[in-house]
Enzyme design. Structure first.
Site, PDB file in Angstrom:
ATOM      1  N   SER A 196      -7.120  -3.021   9.029  1.00 23.44           N
ATOM      2  CA  SER A 196      -6.690  -2.051   8.025  1.00 23.44           C
ATOM      3  C   SER A 196      -6.728  -0.631   8.584  1.00 23.44           C
ATOM      4  O   SER A 196      -7.715  -0.222   9.208  1.00 23.44           O
ATOM      5  CB  SER A 196      -7.582  -2.139   6.791  1.00 23.44           C
ATOM      6  OG  SER A 196      -7.378  -3.360   6.114  1.00 23.44           O
TER       7      SER A 196
ATOM      8  N   ASP B 275      -2.306   4.135  -0.549  1.00 24.17           N
ATOM      9  CA  ASP B 275      -3.472   3.700   0.217  1.00 24.17           C
ATOM     10  C   ASP B 275      -3.505   4.324   1.617  1.00 24.17           C
ATOM     11  O   ASP B 275      -3.738   3.651   2.624  1.00 24.17           O
ATOM     12  CB  ASP B 275      -3.509   2.168   0.330  1.00 24.17           C
ATOM     13  CG  ASP B 275      -4.838   1.669   0.879  1.00 24.17           C
ATOM     14  OD1 ASP B 275      -5.872   2.330   0.632  1.00 24.17           O
ATOM     15  OD2 ASP B 275      -4.842   0.626   1.577  1.00 24.17           O
TER      16      ASP B 275
ATOM     17  N   HIS C  43      -8.540   2.784   1.730  1.00 21.46           N
ATOM     18  CA  HIS C  43      -9.634   1.889   1.324  1.00 21.46           C
ATOM     19  C   HIS C  43     -10.658   1.680   2.439  1.00 21.46           C
ATOM     20  O   HIS C  43     -11.760   1.217   2.195  1.00 21.46           O
ATOM     21  CB  HIS C  43      -9.088   0.534   0.845  1.00 21.46           C
ATOM     22  CG  HIS C  43      -8.583  -0.365   1.934  1.00 21.46           C
ATOM     23  ND1 HIS C  43      -7.257  -0.434   2.298  1.00 21.46           N
ATOM     24  CD2 HIS C  43      -9.236  -1.248   2.737  1.00 21.46           C
ATOM     25  CE1 HIS C  43      -7.108  -1.319   3.262  1.00 21.46           C
ATOM     26  NE2 HIS C  43      -8.304  -1.831   3.549  1.00 21.46           N
TER      27      HIS C  43
END
Length: 292
Positions: A244, A168, A138
């Site tokens: 992230s 992901d 993402h």
């Protein structure tokens, strides 16, 4: 021829006070006189050594017996020395941070949508000798341009080489790897309670480390795009936007997961105590690594 008479034996007078020992004394003295000088020297040497040994034994009776107080003092001194050695040793978090630094990258993206142009940031980690960067999908998904910046101050455009939407995870291939490629060491599984460290660039603050423990395993969560991620590592180390895609480390600085998201009941992308990471056994396959 005339014969001479044999003179009679003259009796020898013996002192009544003399003993047999006194009579034998001349023969004993003669035996001692027959000893060589070398023998006398050996006898004298033996006597001297024996005398010195006796003198030393009398002067040095040996160490006194240990008392309970002596034992307690020595144990206390040993514990103090151990504590001082531990105090001088670097903290586990410092070791983990120093180990991952050459492999950590800052990812910046540019793109455009109905609302206009946008930019984003995230983290990644070099996982092989070719400079492949592992990150969260993402972070780079739908981006028009991706740039990876290395800790040596250089940077390079990068493209997505492979992706795993179900977990992901994405693998990036930079056009130009760093001058010295230092792949991270991938670790094994973790247990609940294992100390872990999340390293990334939260809120644009580069190279930040947060510490915590594994709170749970095999967690399933729903993320943006109505996707459901399964078998995640739940952690209480602080993670925020910019974390992230960054590595989750164990105490040795080995990568045990890739940070993928956080849970927030307020629908705001700020950390409130629960973060998640994809286990490296799952994420590593996206970069072509064998299952671990």
């Amino acid at each position: 021829m005339a014969r001479l008479p044999v003179p009679p034996e003259v009796p020898v007078a013996v002192d009544p006070g003399d003993s047999e020992e006194r009579v034998a004394e001349p023969s004993r003295i003669g035996w001692l006189r027959r000893l060589s000088r070398r023998t006398w020297a050996a006898v004298v040497a033996v006597l001297v050594v024996a005398g010195i040994a006796a003198f030393v034994a009398l002067r040095d009776p040996g160490p006194p017996p240990l008392t309970q107080r002596d034992v307690d003092q020595r144990v206390s001194a040993g514990l103090e020395a151990h504590d001082e050695e531990e105090a001088r040793a670097p903290a586990e978090a410092s070791v983990a941070y120093a180990t991952i630094q050459p492999s950590l990258v800052l990812i910046t993206t540019r793109g455009a949508n109905a609302e206009g142009e946008y930019g984003g940031t995230g983290a990644g980690v070099i996982v092989n000798a070719m400079g492949t960067v592992l990150t969260a999908l993402h972070v780079v998904e739908d981006a028009d341009s991706i740039t990876v910046a290395y800790t040596d101050g250089t940077s390079s455009p990068a493209t997505i080489a492979s992706a795993d939407p179900d977990n992901d995870i994405a693998a990036l291939v930079p056009e130009t790897p760093p001058e010295t490629v230092v792949p991270a060491v991938l670790g094994g599984g973790v247990q609940v309670g294992t100390p872990v460290y999340a390293v990334g660039h939260p809120l644009g603050l580069p190279g930040s480390l947060s510490a915590g423990v594994v709170s749970a395993l095999d967690r399933d969560v729903r993320v943006d795009g109505n996707r459901r991620l399964e078998n995640l590592i739940q952690i209480d180390a602080a993670v925020n936007p910019g974390n992230s895609g960054g590595p989750l480390l164990n105490s040795a600085g080995q990568v045990v997961g890739i940070v993928t998201g956080l849970a927030n009941p307020n629908d705001e992308s700020l950390f409130v105590g629960i973060g998640f990471a994809v286990p490296i056994a799952t994420a590593g396959g996206t970069a072509g690594g064998p299952p671990r």
